[in-house]
Design an enzyme around this catalytic site. Structure first.
Site, PDB file in Angstrom:
ATOM      1  N   CYS A  30     -19.989   9.198  19.043  1.00 40.22           N
ATOM      2  CA  CYS A  30     -20.544   8.404  19.470  1.00 40.22           C
ATOM      3  C   CYS A  30     -22.604   9.128  20.542  1.00 40.22           C
ATOM      4  CB  CYS A  30     -20.799   7.437  20.901  1.00 40.22           C
ATOM      5  SG  CYS A  30     -19.155   6.673  21.003  1.00 40.22           S
ATOM      6  N   CYS A  73     -17.474   5.798  25.429  1.00 42.86           N
ATOM      7  CA  CYS A  73     -18.783   6.236  24.218  1.00 42.86           C
ATOM      8  C   CYS A  73     -17.752   8.324  24.597  1.00 42.86           C
ATOM      9  CB  CYS A  73     -19.590   6.449  24.854  1.00 42.86           C
ATOM     10  SG  CYS A  73     -20.161   4.785  24.313  1.00 42.86           S
ATOM     11  N   ASP A 120      -4.114  -1.231   7.766  1.00 43.20           N
ATOM     12  CA  ASP A 120      -4.043  -2.415   8.505  1.00 43.20           C
ATOM     13  C   ASP A 120      -5.486  -2.497   9.734  1.00 43.20           C
ATOM     14  OD1 ASP A 120      -3.040  -5.153   8.700  1.00 43.20           O
ATOM     15  OD2 ASP A 120      -1.113  -4.343  10.370  1.00 43.20           O
ATOM     16  N   HIS A 133     -14.719   0.584  26.161  1.00 46.42           N
ATOM     17  CA  HIS A 133     -14.716   1.990  25.425  1.00 46.42           C
ATOM     18  C   HIS A 133     -15.528   2.938  25.937  1.00 46.42           C
ATOM     19  CE1 HIS A 133     -15.869   4.162  22.079  1.00 46.42           C
ATOM     20  NE2 HIS A 133     -17.140   4.113  22.114  1.00 46.42           N
ATOM     21  N   GLU A 157       0.787  -1.094   0.307  1.00 48.71           N
ATOM     22  CA  GLU A 157       0.178   0.147  -0.318  1.00 48.71           C
ATOM     23  C   GLU A 157       0.841   1.233   0.202  1.00 48.71           C
ATOM     24  OE1 GLU A 157      -2.464  -0.430   4.173  1.00 48.71           O
ATOM     25  OE2 GLU A 157      -0.618  -0.015   5.080  1.00 48.71           O
ATOM     26  N   ASP A 164      -8.484  -1.853  15.353  1.00 47.56           N
ATOM     27  CA  ASP A 164      -7.157  -1.648  15.269  1.00 47.56           C
ATOM     28  C   ASP A 164      -6.691  -0.502  14.665  1.00 47.56           C
ATOM     29  OD1 ASP A 164      -3.965  -2.956  15.669  1.00 47.56           O
ATOM     30  OD2 ASP A 164      -4.452  -4.395  14.158  1.00 47.56           O
ATOM     31  N   HIS A 192     -16.974   1.786  17.406  1.00 46.71           N
ATOM     32  CA  HIS A 192     -18.396   1.296  18.366  1.00 46.71           C
ATOM     33  C   HIS A 192     -19.638   1.091  17.272  1.00 46.71           C
ATOM     34  CE1 HIS A 192     -21.184   2.574  21.561  1.00 46.71           C
ATOM     35  NE2 HIS A 192     -21.912   2.160  20.546  1.00 46.71           N
TER      36      HIS A 192
END
Length: 182
Positions: A145, A141, A104, A139, A47, A94, A80
């Site tokens: 979100c 928020c 990636d 996570h 890439e 990731d 999310h």
């Protein structure tokens, strides 16, 4: 790797189309190609090179950075959003790259979806239910979100079950110790 990047690209395209106008960034995943290295017969993914400050915004075990700008908030909200957008069947983690140019990613699928297809989809970085559970617990928020209308995962980790239980309970009348409706 290509399968994951293309799946994440498609979800990011939809995300960029539906996100509110006040979310000004339009992140994208780089195009990736497959090439055969003739001298040793190895297949390689290639890439475009990313120049600048490379950042990892979250990883495939649900760990997140503490966001310091609107782009970082948006990228964490994107993970999310992918979980909700795919009806809790996939999760893109990731998230990493330079600014809004990303590379990636890891696409996570729950163990049930993987088993139904007879093999582990999206390769060894797909940690399945373990990664999904970790993401749901870790996570945080943020503003993005909320702007996307996503539910707080910590208060409602499995909103389908919680909403079904709430609907069932709301249809039941409370009864006193004699069994009479209140």
């Amino acid at each position: 790797e290509i399968q994951q990047q293309r799946a994440a690209q498609k979800m990011m395209q939809v995300f960029n189309q539906i996100k509110p106008n006040d979310m000004h960034h339009s992140p994208r995943f780089l195009d990736v190609s497959l090439a055969l290295w003739h001298t040793n017969g190895q297949w390689l993914t290639i890439e475009r090179n990313l120049n600048g400050n490379f950042r990892k915004y979250n990883n495939n075990t649900g760990e997140e950075i503490a966001p310091c700008c609107s782009l970082e908030d948006m990228l964490l909200a994107f993970s999310h959003w992918t979980y909700e957008y795919t009806r809790r069947e996939m999760l893109v983690l990731d998230i990493q790259g330079v600014g809004d140019k990303l590379t990636d990613p890891t696409v996570i699928m729950g163990d049930d979806q993987n088993c139904n297809r007879g093999e582990m989809l999206f390769g060894p970085d797909n940690l399945g239910d373990v990664a999904i559970s970790a993401f749901l617990q870790k996570h945080s928020c943020n503003f993005c979100c909320r702007r996307l209308g996503l539910k707080d995962l910590r208060r409602h980790p499995d909103s389908c079950e919680n909403s079904s239980e709430a609907e069932l309970m709301s249809g039941k009348e409370e009864r006193d110790s004699d069994g009479n409706a209140m």
